[in-house]
Design a protein around this motif. Structure first.
Motif, PDB file in Angstrom:
ATOM      1  N   ASP A  40     -20.783 -25.115   1.039  1.00 32.53           N
ATOM      2  CA  ASP A  40     -20.208 -23.814   0.683  1.00 32.53           C
ATOM      3  C   ASP A  40     -21.242 -22.725   0.405  1.00 32.53           C
ATOM      4  O   ASP A  40     -20.875 -21.573   0.178  1.00 32.53           O
ATOM      5  CB  ASP A  40     -19.259 -23.943  -0.515  1.00 32.53           C
ATOM      6  CG  ASP A  40     -19.995 -24.425  -1.764  1.00 32.53           C
ATOM      7  OD1 ASP A  40     -21.142 -24.909  -1.643  1.00 32.53           O
ATOM      8  OD2 ASP A  40     -19.418 -24.310  -2.858  1.00 32.53           O
ATOM      9  N   LYS A  41     -22.536 -23.080   0.388  1.00 31.63           N
ATOM     10  CA  LYS A  41     -23.550 -22.049   0.188  1.00 31.63           C
ATOM     11  C   LYS A  41     -24.936 -22.616   0.464  1.00 31.63           C
ATOM     12  O   LYS A  41     -25.114 -23.830   0.587  1.00 31.63           O
ATOM     13  CB  LYS A  41     -23.491 -21.475  -1.233  1.00 31.63           C
ATOM     14  CG  LYS A  41     -23.924 -22.437  -2.324  1.00 31.63           C
ATOM     15  CD  LYS A  41     -23.984 -21.704  -3.668  1.00 31.63           C
ATOM     16  CE  LYS A  41     -24.271 -22.646  -4.819  1.00 31.63           C
ATOM     17  NZ  LYS A  41     -24.365 -21.964  -6.102  1.00 31.63           N
ATOM     18  N   ASP A  42     -25.903 -21.695   0.560  1.00 32.13           N
ATOM     19  CA  ASP A  42     -27.298 -22.098   0.728  1.00 32.13           C
ATOM     20  C   ASP A  42     -28.046 -21.821  -0.574  1.00 32.13           C
ATOM     21  O   ASP A  42     -27.773 -20.834  -1.257  1.00 32.13           O
ATOM     22  CB  ASP A  42     -27.970 -21.283   1.839  1.00 32.13           C
ATOM     23  CG  ASP A  42     -27.395 -21.595   3.207  1.00 32.13           C
ATOM     24  OD1 ASP A  42     -26.609 -22.554   3.321  1.00 32.13           O
ATOM     25  OD2 ASP A  42     -27.725 -20.849   4.149  1.00 32.13           O
ATOM     26  N   ILE A  43     -29.008 -22.697  -0.895  1.00 30.68           N
ATOM     27  CA  ILE A  43     -29.871 -22.487  -2.056  1.00 30.68           C
ATOM     28  C   ILE A  43     -31.314 -22.488  -1.558  1.00 30.68           C
ATOM     29  O   ILE A  43     -31.743 -23.456  -0.923  1.00 30.68           O
ATOM     30  CB  ILE A  43     -29.669 -23.602  -3.103  1.00 30.68           C
ATOM     31  CG1 ILE A  43     -28.237 -23.540  -3.649  1.00 30.68           C
ATOM     32  CG2 ILE A  43     -30.698 -23.479  -4.227  1.00 30.68           C
ATOM     33  CD1 ILE A  43     -27.873 -24.693  -4.562  1.00 30.68           C
ATOM     34  N   LEU A  44     -32.034 -21.419  -1.816  1.00 30.39           N
ATOM     35  CA  LEU A  44     -33.438 -21.350  -1.411  1.00 30.39           C
ATOM     36  C   LEU A  44     -34.309 -21.555  -2.643  1.00 30.39           C
ATOM     37  O   LEU A  44     -34.336 -20.712  -3.547  1.00 30.39           O
ATOM     38  CB  LEU A  44     -33.759 -20.001  -0.757  1.00 30.39           C
ATOM     39  CG  LEU A  44     -35.208 -19.878  -0.263  1.00 30.39           C
ATOM     40  CD1 LEU A  44     -35.506 -20.888   0.844  1.00 30.39           C
ATOM     41  CD2 LEU A  44     -35.516 -18.467   0.201  1.00 30.39           C
ATOM     42  N   LEU A  45     -35.015 -22.671  -2.662  1.00 28.48           N
ATOM     43  CA  LEU A  45     -35.891 -22.987  -3.787  1.00 28.48           C
ATOM     44  C   LEU A  45     -37.311 -22.556  -3.462  1.00 28.48           C
ATOM     45  O   LEU A  45     -37.868 -22.947  -2.437  1.00 28.48           O
ATOM     46  CB  LEU A  45     -35.905 -24.491  -4.053  1.00 28.48           C
ATOM     47  CG  LEU A  45     -34.627 -25.157  -4.530  1.00 28.48           C
ATOM     48  CD1 LEU A  45     -34.872 -26.649  -4.738  1.00 28.48           C
ATOM     49  CD2 LEU A  45     -34.132 -24.523  -5.822  1.00 28.48           C
ATOM     50  N   GLU A  46     -37.902 -21.769  -4.352  1.00 26.94           N
ATOM     51  CA  GLU A  46     -39.304 -21.398  -4.210  1.00 26.94           C
ATOM     52  C   GLU A  46     -40.139 -22.193  -5.219  1.00 26.94           C
ATOM     53  O   GLU A  46     -39.592 -22.966  -6.016  1.00 26.94           O
ATOM     54  CB  GLU A  46     -39.449 -19.887  -4.407  1.00 26.94           C
ATOM     55  CG  GLU A  46     -38.510 -19.137  -3.457  1.00 26.94           C
ATOM     56  CD  GLU A  46     -38.916 -17.702  -3.210  1.00 26.94           C
ATOM     57  OE1 GLU A  46     -40.118 -17.412  -3.118  1.00 26.94           O
ATOM     58  OE2 GLU A  46     -38.007 -16.858  -3.095  1.00 26.94           O
ATOM     59  N   GLU A  47     -41.442 -22.001  -5.187  1.00 22.79           N
ATOM     60  CA  GLU A  47     -42.333 -22.755  -6.075  1.00 22.79           C
ATOM     61  C   GLU A  47     -41.916 -22.581  -7.535  1.00 22.79           C
ATOM     62  O   GLU A  47     -41.643 -21.471  -7.986  1.00 22.79           O
ATOM     63  CB  GLU A  47     -43.766 -22.257  -5.921  1.00 22.79           C
ATOM     64  CG  GLU A  47     -44.409 -22.724  -4.630  1.00 22.79           C
ATOM     65  CD  GLU A  47     -45.885 -22.332  -4.548  1.00 22.79           C
ATOM     66  OE1 GLU A  47     -46.396 -22.276  -3.428  1.00 22.79           O
ATOM     67  OE2 GLU A  47     -46.500 -22.094  -5.605  1.00 22.79           O
ATOM     68  N   GLY A  48     -41.848 -23.689  -8.249  1.00 26.57           N
ATOM     69  CA  GLY A  48     -41.470 -23.630  -9.652  1.00 26.57           C
ATOM     70  C   GLY A  48     -39.972 -23.559  -9.879  1.00 26.57           C
ATOM     71  O   GLY A  48     -39.532 -23.295 -10.995  1.00 26.57           O
ATOM     72  N   GLU A  49     -39.210 -23.801  -8.820  1.00 30.67           N
ATOM     73  CA  GLU A  49     -37.747 -23.789  -8.954  1.00 30.67           C
ATOM     74  C   GLU A  49     -37.190 -25.175  -8.631  1.00 30.67           C
ATOM     75  O   GLU A  49     -37.757 -25.922  -7.831  1.00 30.67           O
ATOM     76  CB  GLU A  49     -37.129 -22.736  -8.033  1.00 30.67           C
ATOM     77  CG  GLU A  49     -37.518 -21.322  -8.450  1.00 30.67           C
ATOM     78  CD  GLU A  49     -36.842 -20.230  -7.642  1.00 30.67           C
ATOM     79  OE1 GLU A  49     -36.716 -19.114  -8.159  1.00 30.67           O
ATOM     80  OE2 GLU A  49     -36.430 -20.505  -6.495  1.00 30.67           O
ATOM     81  N   MET A  50     -36.066 -25.459  -9.270  1.00 26.13           N
ATOM     82  CA  MET A  50     -35.435 -26.768  -9.075  1.00 26.13           C
ATOM     83  C   MET A  50     -33.928 -26.630  -9.031  1.00 26.13           C
ATOM     84  O   MET A  50     -33.361 -25.608  -9.443  1.00 26.13           O
ATOM     85  CB  MET A  50     -35.831 -27.710 -10.216  1.00 26.13           C
ATOM     86  CG  MET A  50     -35.369 -27.263 -11.581  1.00 26.13           C
ATOM     87  SD  MET A  50     -35.805 -28.455 -12.883  1.00 26.13           S
ATOM     88  CE  MET A  50     -34.219 -28.540 -13.743  1.00 26.13           C
ATOM     89  N   VAL A  51     -33.294 -27.675  -8.508  1.00 24.85           N
ATOM     90  CA  VAL A  51     -31.835 -27.719  -8.533  1.00 24.85           C
ATOM     91  C   VAL A  51     -31.425 -29.187  -8.653  1.00 24.85           C
ATOM     92  O   VAL A  51     -32.133 -30.074  -8.166  1.00 24.85           O
ATOM     93  CB  VAL A  51     -31.234 -27.081  -7.254  1.00 24.85           C
ATOM     94  CG1 VAL A  51     -31.498 -27.933  -6.018  1.00 24.85           C
ATOM     95  CG2 VAL A  51     -29.744 -26.828  -7.423  1.00 24.85           C
ATOM     96  N   VAL A  52     -30.321 -29.416  -9.337  1.00 29.67           N
ATOM     97  CA  VAL A  52     -29.731 -30.754  -9.372  1.00 29.67           C
ATOM     98  C   VAL A  52     -28.527 -30.760  -8.446  1.00 29.67           C
ATOM     99  O   VAL A  52     -27.595 -29.966  -8.630  1.00 29.67           O
ATOM    100  CB  VAL A  52     -29.302 -31.161 -10.795  1.00 29.67           C
ATOM    101  CG1 VAL A  52     -28.621 -32.533 -10.762  1.00 29.67           C
ATOM    102  CG2 VAL A  52     -30.500 -31.177 -11.737  1.00 29.67           C
ATOM    103  N   ILE A  53     -28.567 -31.624  -7.437  1.00 32.49           N
ATOM    104  CA  ILE A  53     -27.408 -31.815  -6.556  1.00 32.49           C
ATOM    105  C   ILE A  53     -26.580 -32.947  -7.154  1.00 32.49           C
ATOM    106  O   ILE A  53     -27.033 -34.092  -7.210  1.00 32.49           O
ATOM    107  CB  ILE A  53     -27.841 -32.185  -5.120  1.00 32.49           C
ATOM    108  CG1 ILE A  53     -28.844 -31.160  -4.573  1.00 32.49           C
ATOM    109  CG2 ILE A  53     -26.634 -32.304  -4.222  1.00 32.49           C
ATOM    110  CD1 ILE A  53     -28.300 -29.755  -4.432  1.00 32.49           C
ATOM    111  N   PRO A  54     -25.380 -32.641  -7.628  1.00 33.29           N
ATOM    112  CA  PRO A  54     -24.581 -33.690  -8.280  1.00 33.29           C
ATOM    113  C   PRO A  54     -24.133 -34.761  -7.279  1.00 33.29           C
ATOM    114  O   PRO A  54     -24.019 -34.498  -6.085  1.00 33.29           O
ATOM    115  CB  PRO A  54     -23.363 -32.915  -8.812  1.00 33.29           C
ATOM    116  CG  PRO A  54     -23.773 -31.484  -8.818  1.00 33.29           C
ATOM    117  CD  PRO A  54     -24.712 -31.331  -7.665  1.00 33.29           C
TER     118      PRO A  54
END
Lengths: 120, 120
Positions: free
Chosen positions: B65-79
């Motif tokens: 449903d969307k795009d996530i662009l992670l740059e240096e020093g960024e994080m995301v948790v994919i459930p």
């Protein structure tokens, strides 16, 4: 909602030293951050390994048998049961990875002890 | 032995893309790193949340449903259960935090699938 987290933006919201914030959860594991300055307290965690990752600054972690100096981009896992004392001579931005049962001061109860970690 | 880990030194030992290495364990959770370049594969993990932390470069994580662009020093948790597709247009240094039961391609079996992760 799946949202990304920018570490430096999260650190910017923290004013106090040795006050952890929760920034993510992976199953039963928590990702926390804290700003450190000064000496914490000797303690250990009976059941939990604890990962320290230095985002900014230098963190000295004293163990009973040696010292570990973490610089930016370095990490260490302190295994359960191992006594440790974090010391930040200058300000440190720290990320922690540990089970959600972990209390920051482990087997010690003092003015640093916090059981309710705010999610940011 | 409690030894510190320097992330960039560990990345320097990796030659291939999409080939994870284990660099630490916190109870039942693993800390892994990988170099990425190119498109991975759509997949999800039935039981495991998965944390992506970008150490270097930019990582696009496509969700349905969307795009996530992670740059240096960024994080995301994919459930757990959420389909995702990591795409690295240029080389990315990635750190992952996930349960030790996690298989890299989740519910998909293909040429990327690896079950034995080397510890470095």
């Amino acid at each position: 909602m799946v949202e990304k987290v920018n570490l430096l933006e999260k650190f910017a919201t923290i004013q106090e030293f040795f006050s952890q914030r929760l920034i993510g959860e992976v199953n039963n594991t928590q990702i926390k951050i804290a700003k450190l300055k000064g000496e914490f307290v000797w303690h250990s965690h009976e059941q939990e390994d604890e990962l320290f990752f230095v985002v900014k600054g230098k963190l000295l972690i004293k163990l009973r048998d040696k010292d570990i100096l973490l610089e930016e981009g370095e990490m260490v896992v302190i295994p359960k049961g191992v006594e440790h004392l974090p010391i930040a001579e200058e300000e440190v931005y720290l990320m922690l990875v540990e089970p959600n049962t972990t209390v920051n001061t482990g087997n010690v109860e003092n003015e640093f002890t916090k059981r309710n970690i705010e999610k940011i």
